[in-house]
Design an enzyme around this catalytic site. Structure first.
Site, PDB file in Angstrom:
ATOM      1  N   THR A 279       1.042  -1.460  -0.127  1.00 50.23           N
ATOM      2  CA  THR A 279       0.304  -0.025  -0.038  1.00 50.23           C
ATOM      3  C   THR A 279       0.841   1.326  -0.230  1.00 50.23           C
ATOM      4  OG1 THR A 279      -1.792  -1.240   1.022  1.00 50.23           O
ATOM      5  CG2 THR A 279      -1.888   1.784   1.524  1.00 50.23           C
TER       6      THR A 279
ATOM      7  N   HIS B  14       2.396   1.923  -3.376  1.00 45.55           N
ATOM      8  CA  HIS B  14       0.750   2.749  -4.829  1.00 45.55           C
ATOM      9  C   HIS B  14       1.006   4.010  -3.734  1.00 45.55           C
ATOM     10  CE1 HIS B  14      -1.037  -0.980  -5.880  1.00 45.55           C
ATOM     11  NE2 HIS B  14      -0.414  -1.582  -4.761  1.00 45.55           N
TER      12      HIS B  14
END
EC number: 1.1.1.103
Length: 341
Positions: A40, A43
């Site tokens: 994450t 990202h």
């Protein structure tokens, strides 16, 4: 205090100086020792479409950590200064039907640490005491710092009875590899993991899987025949989010097979639903960890001999955080741990 923040709506993460967080009545103040970089966080670094829709700028990011309690809110009980803790990164409302029924991992109002509110890539973090988990003395800081992704693996793998079962894991990222290791540790017969990244397949081999299969070079059906499997896999753990991997899983599942999905596929992914129907497959979506059953199971698995140490491949001091993100983005890493000490 020193912190890693998403400062601009563009690619990158920046070292910043931000105020120390304030401790509320029901909170703990945690001095961070180690953090780990999650997919994450990559990202967010890349500033992809999901990040642009989700992440407020500027904000301190990160949600995988271990630290020491250095401040306690006046309403908090059960913790003391010096306790070593990690914590659940999903902060729930406590008022919706699922929360009130004890199914807090299904809270419809979940807020993510380092996603919707300031995260742990900082010298200090404040979280509700409810979310903190005390780390046993015989679990290292490095391992404690990856409890969040390990929890995803445990929640996914232990969704179904695995004893004596043949298990297919699609996706050999760190969470997929840890899920495969959990499955083998708790008594699965054959644990087969698939990917096209040879570096990560080699990590899976180090973690003791039955077979790590590069599907760009090997046929999964040939591997099944080699293992004497005649009826397909009993349990599938979909960790990749890759449509071809999920379609292959549907093809190779036994009738009545059970699939847990953690990987996030494209929203428009098409599959042959007749295989789901006529095989009588059960598909379960997984989001995060069960609070807090998964956390107790994580500690117990490590204390009972599950060795996760090979999954941590890179360690850096926080001033070298860019090297850590470069390693994660290269695809040639397992978990990357950053030290704040």
């Amino acid at each position: 205090m020193k912190a890693l923040s998403k400062l601009k709506a563009e690619e990158g993460i920046w070292m910043t100086d931000v105020p120390e967080p304030e401790v509320g009545h029901n909170d703990l103040l945690i001095k961070i020792r180690k953090t780990a970089i999650c997919g994450t966080d990559v990202h967010i670094y890349n500033w992809d479409e999901w990040s642009q829709k989700t992440i407020p700028v500027p904000m301190v990011v990160g949600h995988e950590y271990v630290g020491e309690v250095v401040g306690i809110g006046q309403e908090v009980r059960g913790f003391k200064i010096g306790d070593r803790v990690s914590g659940e990164g999903h902060i729930t409302c406590g008022h919706c039907r699922n929360c009130r029924a004890g199914r807090t991992h299904l809270c419809r109002n979940t807020i993510g640490v380092g996603v919707n509110r300031p995260g742990c890539f900082a010298e200090y973090l404040v979280i509700p005491a409810f979310n903190a988990f005390k780390i046993p003395d015989n679990i290292s800081d490095d391992l404690a710092s990856i409890f969040d992704p390990f929890g995803n693996a445990v929640h996914t793998a232990l969704s179904f009875d695995l004893v004596g079962e043949d298990v297919l894991v699609s996706g050999a990222g760190p969470i997929g590899v840890m899920a495969a290791a959990v499955a083998k540790h708790v008594g699965a017969r054959n644990v087969v993991i698939t990917d096209v990244n040879e570096y990560r397949l080699e990590l899976a081999r180090k973690m003791g899987v039955t077979r790590a299969v590069n599907v760009a070079k090997e046929n999964l059906n040939d591997v099944m025949a080699e293992l004497g499997m005649t009826e397909g896999f009993d349990v599938g753990l979909e960790m990749s989010g890759a449509p071809p991997a999920f379609r292959s899983m549907l093809d190779t599942m036994n009738h009545g097979g059970r699939i847990a999905m953690l990987g996030i596929p494209p929203s428009d992914m098409s599959i042959d639903w007749t295989k789901v129907i006529f095989k009588g497959l059960f598909i379960k979506g997984i989001y995060g960890r069960e609070m807090f059953e998964t956390w107790y199971k994580m500690a117990a698995l490590i204390q009972s001999g599950l060795d996760l140490s090979p999954i941590i491949t890179h360690r850096f001091g926080i001033d070298d955080f860019q090297k850590g993100f470069d390693a994660m983005r290269s695809g040639q890493s397992g978990k990357v741990v950053l030290s704040w000490e």
